[in-house]
Design a protein around this motif. Structure first.
Motif, PDB file in Angstrom:
ATOM      1  N   HIS A 339      98.921  37.058  68.941  1.00 28.30           N
ATOM      2  CA  HIS A 339     100.051  36.897  69.932  1.00 28.30           C
ATOM      3  C   HIS A 339      99.104  36.625  71.489  1.00 28.30           C
ATOM      4  O   HIS A 339      99.708  36.838  72.503  1.00 28.30           O
ATOM      5  N   PHE A 340      98.010  36.208  71.141  1.00 31.12           N
ATOM      6  CA  PHE A 340      97.146  35.974  72.373  1.00 31.12           C
ATOM      7  C   PHE A 340      97.748  34.507  73.070  1.00 31.12           C
ATOM      8  O   PHE A 340      97.622  33.513  72.265  1.00 31.12           O
ATOM      9  N   ASN A 341      97.873  34.269  74.444  1.00 34.82           N
ATOM     10  CA  ASN A 341      98.144  33.132  74.962  1.00 34.82           C
ATOM     11  C   ASN A 341      97.219  32.871  76.149  1.00 34.82           C
ATOM     12  O   ASN A 341      96.864  33.926  77.017  1.00 34.82           O
ATOM     13  N   GLY A 342      96.640  31.823  76.369  1.00 33.77           N
ATOM     14  CA  GLY A 342      95.616  31.533  77.263  1.00 33.77           C
ATOM     15  C   GLY A 342      95.683  29.980  77.752  1.00 33.77           C
ATOM     16  O   GLY A 342      96.515  29.191  77.558  1.00 33.77           O
ATOM     17  N   GLY A 343      94.851  29.553  78.670  1.00 40.59           N
ATOM     18  CA  GLY A 343      94.982  28.223  79.202  1.00 40.59           C
ATOM     19  C   GLY A 343      95.936  27.918  80.250  1.00 40.59           C
ATOM     20  O   GLY A 343      96.421  26.558  80.116  1.00 40.59           O
ATOM     21  N   GLY A 344      96.648  28.961  80.674  1.00 40.32           N
ATOM     22  CA  GLY A 344      97.688  28.786  81.559  1.00 40.32           C
ATOM     23  C   GLY A 344      98.891  28.405  80.785  1.00 40.32           C
ATOM     24  O   GLY A 344      99.807  27.926  81.741  1.00 40.32           O
ATOM     25  N   GLN A 345      99.081  28.547  79.607  1.00 38.96           N
ATOM     26  CA  GLN A 345     100.112  28.044  79.109  1.00 38.96           C
ATOM     27  C   GLN A 345     100.729  29.300  77.807  1.00 38.96           C
ATOM     28  O   GLN A 345      99.692  29.848  77.515  1.00 38.96           O
ATOM     29  N   VAL A 346     102.086  29.106  77.506  1.00 33.69           N
ATOM     30  CA  VAL A 346     102.665  30.039  76.532  1.00 33.69           C
ATOM     31  C   VAL A 346     102.862  29.128  75.593  1.00 33.69           C
ATOM     32  O   VAL A 346     103.812  28.073  75.642  1.00 33.69           O
ATOM     33  N   ASN A 347     102.527  29.664  74.256  1.00 35.26           N
ATOM     34  CA  ASN A 347     102.772  28.668  73.136  1.00 35.26           C
ATOM     35  C   ASN A 347     103.885  29.312  72.395  1.00 35.26           C
ATOM     36  O   ASN A 347     104.040  30.731  72.165  1.00 35.26           O
ATOM     37  N   ALA A 348     104.911  28.782  72.170  1.00 24.30           N
ATOM     38  CA  ALA A 348     106.200  29.017  71.631  1.00 24.30           C
ATOM     39  C   ALA A 348     105.665  29.767  70.370  1.00 24.30           C
ATOM     40  O   ALA A 348     106.647  30.901  69.617  1.00 24.30           O
ATOM     41  N   LEU A 349     104.871  29.286  69.406  1.00 23.20           N
ATOM     42  CA  LEU A 349     104.463  29.865  68.144  1.00 23.20           C
ATOM     43  C   LEU A 349     103.391  31.070  68.227  1.00 23.20           C
ATOM     44  O   LEU A 349     103.192  31.680  67.128  1.00 23.20           O
ATOM     45  N   ARG A 350     103.243  31.525  69.408  1.00 24.83           N
ATOM     46  CA  ARG A 350     102.416  32.743  69.517  1.00 24.83           C
ATOM     47  C   ARG A 350     103.121  33.533  70.538  1.00 24.83           C
ATOM     48  O   ARG A 350     102.538  33.586  71.728  1.00 24.83           O
ATOM     49  N   PRO A 351     104.172  34.218  70.255  1.00 26.43           N
ATOM     50  CA  PRO A 351     105.132  34.855  71.346  1.00 26.43           C
ATOM     51  C   PRO A 351     103.889  35.755  71.912  1.00 26.43           C
ATOM     52  O   PRO A 351     103.522  36.537  71.458  1.00 26.43           O
ATOM     53  N   ASP A 352     104.313  35.589  73.502  1.00 25.47           N
ATOM     54  CA  ASP A 352     103.683  36.538  74.298  1.00 25.47           C
ATOM     55  C   ASP A 352     104.453  37.878  74.523  1.00 25.47           C
ATOM     56  O   ASP A 352     105.670  37.764  74.888  1.00 25.47           O
ATOM     57  N   LEU A 353     103.978  39.117  74.152  1.00 27.05           N
ATOM     58  CA  LEU A 353     104.640  40.429  73.970  1.00 27.05           C
ATOM     59  C   LEU A 353     104.910  40.697  75.520  1.00 27.05           C
ATOM     60  O   LEU A 353     106.028  41.579  75.553  1.00 27.05           O
ATOM     61  N   ALA A 354     104.252  40.150  76.523  1.00 29.55           N
ATOM     62  CA  ALA A 354     104.773  40.680  77.714  1.00 29.55           C
ATOM     63  C   ALA A 354     106.025  39.914  78.241  1.00 29.55           C
ATOM     64  O   ALA A 354     106.641  40.247  79.131  1.00 29.55           O
ATOM     65  N   LEU A 355     106.262  39.021  77.593  1.00 30.31           N
ATOM     66  CA  LEU A 355     107.772  37.992  77.869  1.00 30.31           C
ATOM     67  C   LEU A 355     108.901  38.346  76.895  1.00 30.31           C
ATOM     68  O   LEU A 355     109.969  38.024  77.070  1.00 30.31           O
ATOM     69  N   ASN A 356     108.385  38.663  75.643  1.00 32.05           N
ATOM     70  CA  ASN A 356     109.504  38.906  74.441  1.00 32.05           C
ATOM     71  C   ASN A 356     110.401  39.660  75.034  1.00 32.05           C
ATOM     72  O   ASN A 356     110.265  40.818  75.293  1.00 32.05           O
ATOM     73  N   SER A 357     111.511  39.355  74.480  1.00 29.67           N
ATOM     74  CA  SER A 357     112.738  40.168  74.661  1.00 29.67           C
ATOM     75  C   SER A 357     112.956  41.462  74.044  1.00 29.67           C
ATOM     76  O   SER A 357     113.042  42.380  74.744  1.00 29.67           O
TER      77      SER A 357
END
Length: 433
Positions: A339-357
């Motif tokens: 669930h890690f996202n980096g590089g200034g982007q959110v990858n749809a296949l690595r759901p960011d749990l701070a954004l997850n509904s």
């Protein structure tokens, strides 16, 4: 005097019962010999196939491992279990003897061919909005399916709720029959989306809360509701997701089952996307996206998106609790690598749990279910699997991770009694496959 009073009360009772019987009575429609498959135009059948997909007919009328449309799917309600019926064109146990008029009455009025009232688990309160032309197409499709002999299962409704005539009273209180009425000022695409959402796709059946008698709270449409041991989130501006659902995100989610900023379609929503809406053309998906973006007031909330994304990425880059917090380390071991996202982007296949509904909802059920049972290859993003941790993590472990995410990824209050909730969700099991 007492005798006259008793006679008067008895007379009123008889009149009342007679009046209700007259209200509840519907005539039977004569049975027919099933029409030949060749009597239906291929383009009409094809159109009916699209509508049947949009209405999730196979999802609700197919038991796990059973023949398509042969019924037997168990629907848990607050009043007991109701089993879906056989809608294949088999004469004795299905709808093979139903004329188009009988089928149309069931769709528009919730009355079976024999005159009995249907329970509102069949969403005729939405199907009543369909045009006669669309009902005819659905009839053509259903009458050209393979007939399957499958006797109906007995519903688990207690007396007197199992009495179908009582549904006439329910309809009097809560059912508003009639075709969809367009709102010309909204435009053609919006009206198409509204027709699909409020009619054949009956989105409110899951996303609208219900009153004590099981009717949708019309004044609270799309405000979110529990469904099949999950939570159908609000589709209004009350949706707590940090990034508002834009039209583009809605279209992508409804088409592919995955949203970059909200997560994947799991639970009851998965077959909606992959087995139902998949049959709709792109234009209809775009119409649904436009309609629900309007319902959620996406345009007015657009400015909230970028700050929320930046906060989420910042949390990914530096989790201050990781060096010394045992729960943070548990999260890092079990979840962070995927669930890690980096590089200034959110990858749809690595759901960011701070954004997850699921992390932002007031009810933790969805998050807990996904943590326990995962997401299979046929749910969510095609071919992407999330393992379930039910065998590996205890109720206390799941509760700790959920509490950690709630505290570090949102500004919402803590969920109470998390370990008890995890135990309850585990006891429910994964559910029907």
């Amino acid at each position: 005097m007492l005798k006259r009073t008793l006679i008067g009360l008895m007379s009123l009772l008889v009149i009342g019962v007679g009046g209700f019987a007259a209200l509840a009575w519907r005539p039977a429609i004569a049975p027919i010999t099933p029409p030949a498959v060749s009597s239906f135009a291929p383009d009409l059948v094809a159109r009916g196939a699209v509508l049947a997909g949009a209405g999730y007919c196979a999802t609700c009328h197919t038991a796990p491992g059973g023949a398509p449309y042969a019924g037997g799917y168990a629907m848990q309600t607050g009043f007991g279990t109701i089993y879906s019926t056989n809608i294949t064109p088999e004469v004795e146990t299905g709808i093979g003897s139903w004329s188009e008029a009988a089928f149309r009455r069931a769709m528009h009025s919730g009355v079976s061919r024999d005159g009995s009232h249907l329970f509102p688990a069949f969403p005729y309160d939405h199907f009543t909005k369909l045009t006669d032309a669309d009902v005819a197409a659905l009839y053509a499709y259903m009458m050209t399916r393979t007939p399957v002999r499958a006797a109906p299962l007995e519903n688990g409704l207690p007396f007197p709720l199992n009495l179908r005539p009582l549904q006439a009273g329910w309809k009097l209180l809560f059912f508003q029959p009639g075709r969809y009425v367009e709102q010309p000022a909204r435009g053609e695409v919006w009206n198409r989306g509204a027709y699909l959402a409020e009619g054949i796709s009956h989105c409110g059946a899951c996303h609208t809360p219900r009153n004590a008698l099981g009717a949708e709270e019309r004044g609270n449409a799309f405000a979110g509701a529990p469904i099949d041991h999950w939570v159908a989130p609000p589709l209004t501006k009350a949706n707590p997701s940090p990034v508002p659902w834009s039209q583009d995100e809605l279209v992508t989610y409804l088409r592919r089952g995955v949203s970059r900023f909200h997560g994947v379609a799991a639970g009851p929503m998965s077959p909606v996307v992959h087995d139902g809406l998949a049959r709709l053309p792109d234009a209809d998906i775009a119409a649904l996206g436009l309609y629900f973006a309007d319902v959620g007031q996406a345009a007015a909330r657009a400015a909230e998106a970028q700050p929320a994304i930046e906060r989420a990425l910042a949390m990914n880059a530096h989790d201050p609790g990781l060096p010394y917090d045992p729960t943070a380390r548990l999260y890092a071991a079990a979840c962070a690598s995927c669930h890690f996202n980096g590089g200034g982007q959110v990858n749809a296949l690595r759901p960011d749990l701070a954004l997850n509904s699921a992390v932002s909802l007031s009810d933790p059920t969805n998050l807990i279910r996904v943590m326990l049972y995962g997401v299979t290859a046929r749910e969510g993003a095609p071919g992407i699997v999330m393992p379930g941790f039910a065998p590996a993590l205890s109720d206390a472990d799941i509760a700790r991770i959920a509490a950690y995410l709630r505290a570090t990824r949102t500004s919402h209050p803590a969920w109470p009694d998390l370990e008890k909730t995890v135990a309850a969700v585990r006891a429910q099991g994964r559910g029907q496959e």
